[in-house]
Design an enzyme around this catalytic site. Structure first.
Site, short mmCIF file in Angstrom:
data_model
loop_
_atom_site.label_atom_id
_atom_site.label_comp_id
_atom_site.label_asym_id
_atom_site.label_seq_id
_atom_site.Cartn_x
_atom_site.Cartn_y
_atom_site.Cartn_z
N CYS A 140 0.88 -1.18 0.00
CA CYS A 140 0.00 0.00 0.00
C CYS A 140 0.91 1.22 0.00
CB CYS A 140 -0.91 -0.01 1.22
SG CYS A 140 -1.72 -1.60 1.54
N ALA A 142 1.42 4.34 -1.71
CA ALA A 142 1.27 5.79 -1.81
C ALA A 142 1.17 6.43 -0.42
CB ALA A 142 0.02 6.12 -2.63
N PRO A 143 1.68 7.65 -0.26
CA PRO A 143 2.24 8.53 -1.29
C PRO A 143 3.70 8.26 -1.65
CG PRO A 143 2.22 9.67 0.81
CD PRO A 143 1.55 8.34 1.05
N ASP A 194 -5.54 -4.27 -6.67
CA ASP A 194 -6.15 -4.38 -5.35
C ASP A 194 -5.21 -5.25 -4.52
OD1 ASP A 194 -7.63 -5.29 -3.09
OD2 ASP A 194 -9.52 -5.00 -4.17
N CYS A 266 -1.26 4.29 11.00
CA CYS A 266 -1.03 5.56 11.69
C CYS A 266 -2.25 5.91 12.54
CB CYS A 266 -0.68 6.68 10.71
SG CYS A 266 -1.82 6.84 9.34
#
Length: 335
Positions: A140, A142-143, A194, A266
């Site tokens: 996963c 990005a960014p 995905d 986070c």
């Protein structure tokens, strides 16, 4: 000096407004989960003026002049070589104040010299213990901050950066272009799959996998500008753990036997952190927890950790003058 010039360009930003819907929700949940620590953490999270920003240097365009200025300003190097697997090639400087440098602009053909980030976001990267030549999946991505940090640690044989959202994927590509020289770009692949399908698409293809999962993102949610959208996010929040578990199961399929997997978020949410890891450990006999108490002990000078009741999981909570996190990190090994 360069830092003084940069600081002058970064002033004048608008103050952020706290979203009461989100704050009330967090107040109910985190006062139970964190106890007395929540009031201190809340004070930092709701006061952007207390936030701190670390400076990660780009080893492919090293900012020697800036490094001198940071030393004069009282910045200090993260970890300072105390972690047994801390790579010499990674240089990150932490401020002793809330002074923030501006982000560099993207310029085609010019590599940026540094990346601003929450210093706690380096913990998942370091927990992977990346070595030269290894095949790595950032599921996963990005960014792109953690992908950039991975490349400061070692020269992977292959780095697969995945991001299913097309807008965020373009952001990821631009970040990589801004920091990575062309020869190294050739060992990097960016995909828009995905993440829940990656394990079937590339079974046992990677030595190391990072799952920096979609999560509640406490800092940004607290400052949602749209109250209706914030309320919708909160109502959808209970669905996140199921997605996170699916992503982890896919990541496990993509990981070779003997490989390491690091999961991070986070958010402070136990449902998205410890409970997700407990579900994986209880349902997959081929996955073993990796003790992270040593990392917590060594990093306690720069970070504050809340109890997780897990040897394999750490939770960084922000407090004044150590305003890093929230960041949950768990480390697993595939048998």
């Amino acid at each position: 000096m360069i830092l003084t010039r940069l600081k002058a360009n970064s002033e004048g930003k608008l103050a952020k407004q706290i979203c009461k819907v989100v704050l009330d929700h967090f107040e109910k949940q985190y006062s139970k989960e964190l106890g007395d620590a929540w009031s201190i953490t809340r004070d930092v999270l709701t006061s952007p003026s207390c936030w701190q920003y670390a400076v990660l240097f780009n080893r492919f365009n090293y900012p020697f002049e800036l490094e001198k200025d940071l030393h004069l300003k009282g910045y200090h190097a993260l970890f300072q070589g105390s972690l047994p697997y801390y790579p010499e090639s990674m240089k990150c400087y932490l401020p002793r104040t809330t002074e923030r440098m501006p982000s560099e602009r993207h310029q085609m053909g010019n590599l940026k010299k540094y990346y601003l980030l929450n210093a706690a976001s380096l913990l998942p990267v370091l927990a992977l213990e990346l070595r030269d030549g290894e095949k790595v999946l950032d599921l996963c991505a990005a960014p792109g901050g953690k992908s950039i940090a991975l490349l400061q640690c070692a020269y992977p044989g292959y780095l697969h950066c995945n991001e299913p959202d097309s807008v965020r994927s373009r952001w990821l590509r631009q970040t990589l272009e801004s920091f990575i020289p062309q020869p190294l770009v050739n060992v990097i692949k960016v995909s828009e799959l995905d993440g829940r399908e990656m394990g079937d698409a590339q079974p046992e293809a990677f030595d190391k996998v990072l799952v920096d999962a979609p999560c509640s993102n406490d800092r940004s949610w607290l400052f949602s500008s749209d109250s209706e959208k914030a309320a919708s996010r909160i109502s959808q929040r209970r669905k996140l753990p199921a997605v996170q578990i699916e992503l982890l199961r896919s990541a496990i399929k993509a990981l070779r036997p003997g490989g390491l997997l690091v999961y991070s978020t986070c958010t402070l949410s136990k449902a998205e952190n410890q409970d997700v890891i407990c579900e994986i450990l209880n349902s997959d006999r081929n996955i073993m927890p990796v003790d992270m108490k040593g990392m917590a002990r060594i990093c306690s000078q720069d970070f504050t950790f809340a109890p997780t009741d897990q040897d394999c999981g750490l939770l960084v909570i922000p407090e004044k003058d150590k305003a890093w996190g929230p960041m949950y990190v768990a480390k697993l090994k595939k048998l």
